[in-house]
Design a protein around this motif. Structure first.
Motif, mmCIF file in Angstrom:
data_model
loop_
_atom_site.group_PDB
_atom_site.id
_atom_site.type_symbol
_atom_site.label_atom_id
_atom_site.label_comp_id
_atom_site.label_asym_id
_atom_site.label_seq_id
_atom_site.Cartn_x
_atom_site.Cartn_y
_atom_site.Cartn_z
ATOM 1 N N ASP A 19 0.807 -1.225 0.000
ATOM 2 C CA ASP A 19 0.000 0.000 0.000
ATOM 3 C C ASP A 19 0.844 1.281 0.000
ATOM 4 O O ASP A 19 0.643 2.178 0.832
ATOM 5 C CB ASP A 19 -0.920 0.045 1.239
ATOM 6 N N SER A 34 2.086 0.240 4.242
ATOM 7 C CA SER A 34 1.689 -0.642 5.340
ATOM 8 C C SER A 34 2.874 -1.555 5.622
ATOM 9 O O SER A 34 3.680 -1.848 4.735
ATOM 10 C CB SER A 34 0.496 -1.514 4.935
ATOM 11 N N TYR A 50 -4.739 -9.326 7.433
ATOM 12 C CA TYR A 50 -3.934 -8.091 7.419
ATOM 13 C C TYR A 50 -3.911 -7.514 8.837
ATOM 14 O O TYR A 50 -4.740 -6.681 9.186
ATOM 15 C CB TYR A 50 -4.507 -7.098 6.405
ATOM 16 N N MET A 52 -1.641 -5.758 10.641
ATOM 17 C CA MET A 52 -0.477 -4.892 10.844
ATOM 18 C C MET A 52 -0.568 -4.068 12.141
ATOM 19 O O MET A 52 -1.635 -3.599 12.513
ATOM 20 C CB MET A 52 -0.351 -3.934 9.654
ATOM 21 N N TRP A 87 -4.002 -0.326 8.518
ATOM 22 C CA TRP A 87 -4.009 -0.555 7.074
ATOM 23 C C TRP A 87 -3.406 0.647 6.336
ATOM 24 O O TRP A 87 -2.721 1.455 6.925
ATOM 25 C CB TRP A 87 -5.424 -0.910 6.609
ATOM 26 N N ALA A 88 -3.692 0.727 5.041
ATOM 27 C CA ALA A 88 -2.968 1.630 4.136
ATOM 28 C C ALA A 88 -2.947 3.095 4.595
ATOM 29 O O ALA A 88 -4.001 3.739 4.685
ATOM 30 C CB ALA A 88 -3.607 1.557 2.757
ATOM 31 N N ILE A 138 -11.611 2.893 5.244
ATOM 32 C CA ILE A 138 -10.147 2.694 5.168
ATOM 33 C C ILE A 138 -9.520 3.535 4.052
ATOM 34 O O ILE A 138 -10.196 4.233 3.313
ATOM 35 C CB ILE A 138 -9.822 1.208 4.910
ATOM 36 N N ASP A 139 -8.207 3.397 3.929
ATOM 37 C CA ASP A 139 -7.417 3.848 2.785
ATOM 38 C C ASP A 139 -7.489 5.359 2.527
ATOM 39 O O ASP A 139 -7.834 5.810 1.419
ATOM 40 C CB ASP A 139 -7.840 3.085 1.509
ATOM 41 N N GLU A 226 -11.428 -0.107 -3.581
ATOM 42 C CA GLU A 226 -10.643 0.444 -2.466
ATOM 43 C C GLU A 226 -9.404 1.145 -3.020
ATOM 44 O O GLU A 226 -9.183 1.212 -4.226
ATOM 45 C CB GLU A 226 -10.227 -0.661 -1.486
ATOM 46 N N GLY A 227 -8.587 1.675 -2.103
ATOM 47 C CA GLY A 227 -7.288 2.216 -2.464
ATOM 48 C C GLY A 227 -7.325 3.444 -3.360
ATOM 49 O O GLY A 227 -6.640 3.478 -4.387
ATOM 50 N N THR A 275 -4.710 -8.405 -3.460
ATOM 51 C CA THR A 275 -4.867 -6.948 -3.427
ATOM 52 C C THR A 275 -3.953 -6.270 -4.440
ATOM 53 O O THR A 275 -2.912 -6.805 -4.830
ATOM 54 C CB THR A 275 -4.533 -6.366 -2.036
ATOM 55 N N HIS A 277 -2.667 -2.026 -4.967
ATOM 56 C CA HIS A 277 -2.777 -0.720 -4.295
ATOM 57 C C HIS A 277 -1.581 0.107 -4.742
ATOM 58 O O HIS A 277 -0.483 -0.399 -4.871
ATOM 59 C CB HIS A 277 -2.744 -0.952 -2.779
ATOM 60 N N HIS A 292 2.335 -2.622 -5.184
ATOM 61 C CA HIS A 292 2.853 -3.791 -4.469
ATOM 62 C C HIS A 292 2.423 -5.064 -5.167
ATOM 63 O O HIS A 292 1.500 -5.061 -6.000
ATOM 64 C CB HIS A 292 2.417 -3.790 -2.993
ATOM 65 N N ARG A 304 3.410 -8.816 1.379
ATOM 66 C CA ARG A 304 3.558 -8.114 0.104
ATOM 67 C C ARG A 304 4.861 -7.317 0.056
ATOM 68 O O ARG A 304 5.550 -7.164 1.064
ATOM 69 C CB ARG A 304 2.343 -7.189 -0.074
HETATM 70 O O1 FUB Z 1 -3.293 -3.545 3.471
HETATM 71 C C1 FUB Z 1 -4.621 -3.796 3.878
HETATM 72 C C2 FUB Z 1 -5.582 -3.478 2.794
HETATM 73 O O2 FUB Z 1 -5.287 -4.254 1.636
HETATM 74 C C3 FUB Z 1 -5.528 -2.064 2.279
HETATM 75 O O3 FUB Z 1 -6.096 -1.139 3.152
HETATM 76 C C4 FUB Z 1 -6.211 -2.243 0.981
HETATM 77 O O4 FUB Z 1 -6.109 -1.187 0.112
HETATM 78 C C5 FUB Z 1 -5.538 -3.501 0.475
HETATM 79 O O5 FUB Z 1 -4.306 -3.227 -0.148
#
Ligand code: FUB
Length: 326
Positions: A19, A34, A50, A52, A87-88, A138-139, A226-227, A275, A277, A292, A304
């Protein structure tokens, strides 16, 4: 000797990264990715893999220089409102301050968007005590326009919970959107001058086809998933995003930062892993796509690696499609 990454190769290999939001600060390239964990977790549609917990900032003097990992810039243990899944992220610079915007689940399991500040692009970043009031999903991607106004674009389906906010409040089991209905769009909100709050209620962005008809929910090759990323080129705003289930990075153009945006085409064909992004940045006279894939882990979705490649415009302002493995 330090490794200098080539185009379409991992920027770093000592940690998993994803991301990437790339910016030019103080004459260097800074990448805000991320930081994927090295845990064994099964993939599901909710994105539970995910998990993180922190952010590392990467930098390069230029694209012929080694990548520096500046270490932990922000850890979830220091974010009072967050419970899991950082996340991102994205970053912005204004008011002589660097801002790191990031989504995470709050203590109720609802994704919100927080902000942390620093006087240095690499951090460490000091989080605000609460998430941005009125934020969800998100994002985040922040554009500071030429007139100084700052806009945050955000939102993601499925694990990112965007479809749960259709009414403006969180509904845990929303009805499915019929494939013949307009697709959900990303949200945009202008940021206040303090850059840590919204100036207005987020509004939905409309993405239409060349005839002005909304892109439909069933049009998975083109609809928003997304993204989001926003950049400007020759007076046009370019909204680019992932189509999720069909794994494309696509874009749409407008003369207005809030749209409507007209769908134009693909920027990046599918990469290894579920994914996709990206971000787009100008460095010197050239434009670059940061993105990525899962090549570093041989295809594990949540492990990733961030890469970059040059991006080219056609004379009419459209973007040439990139094949990630050619
Ligand atoms: O990295 C977690 C999620 O995966 C991101 O928020 C999305 O955009 C996708 O890449």
């Amino acid at each position: 000797m330090e490794r200098i990454p080539k185009q379409k190769e991992p920027l770093v290999t000592h940690i998993y990264t994803a991301d990437p939001s790339a910016h030019v600060y103080e004459g260097k390239i800074y990448v805000y990715p991320s930081h994927d964990t090295d845990l064994e977790i099964e993939s599901n549609d909710n994105g539970d893999q995910y998990m993180m917990e922190d952010y590392h900032v990467l930098s390069m003097d230029d694209l012929n220089s080694p990548v520096i990992d500046h270490g932990i810039a922000l850890h979830i243990d220091n974010v009072p409102w967050a419970s899991k899944q950082m996340w991102a992220p994205d970053a912005a610079f204004k008011n002589n301050t660097y801002y790191l915007y990031f989504p995470a689940r709050d203590k109720d399991g609802i994704f919100r968007i927080g902000v942390a500040t620093s006087n240095c692009p690499s951090g460490p970043y000091n989080p605000q005590p609460d998430y941005i009031k009125g934020s969800f999903s998100i994002d985040p991607a922040v554009l500071i326009d030429d007139d100084g106004k700052a806009y945050m674009y955000f939102g993601g389906l499925w694990g990112g919970q965007l479809e749960k906010w259709q009414t403006g409040t969180f509904i845990s089991e929303p009805a499915d959107i019929p494939p013949t209905s307009p697709a959900l769009g990303p949200r945009v909100a202008e940021l206040s001058d303090d850059m840590i709050s919204f100036k207005e209620t987020p509004q939905q962005i409309s993405i239409v086809d060349e005839n002005g008809n909304p892109i439909l929910a069933g049009d998975e090759d083109r609809r928003y998933f997304e993204g989001p990323w926003m950049h400007k080129h020759n007076g046009y705003y370019y909204l680019s995003y992932s189509t999720g289930t069909t794994h494309y990075i696509v874009y749409a153009m407008s003369k207005n930062p809030k749209g409507p945006f007209v769908y134009k085409g693909r920027i990046l064909e599918p990469v290894i892993g579920w994914t996709t992004h990206h971000s787009i940045v100008k460095f010197g006279e050239k434009w670059y796509l940061f993105y990525h894939d899962c090549s570093l882990s041989n295809g594990i979705n949540h492990k990733r690696c961030v890469k970059y490649t040059e991006l080219f415009y056609n004379d009419d302002g459209t973007i040439q499609t990139i094949e990630p493995y050619k």
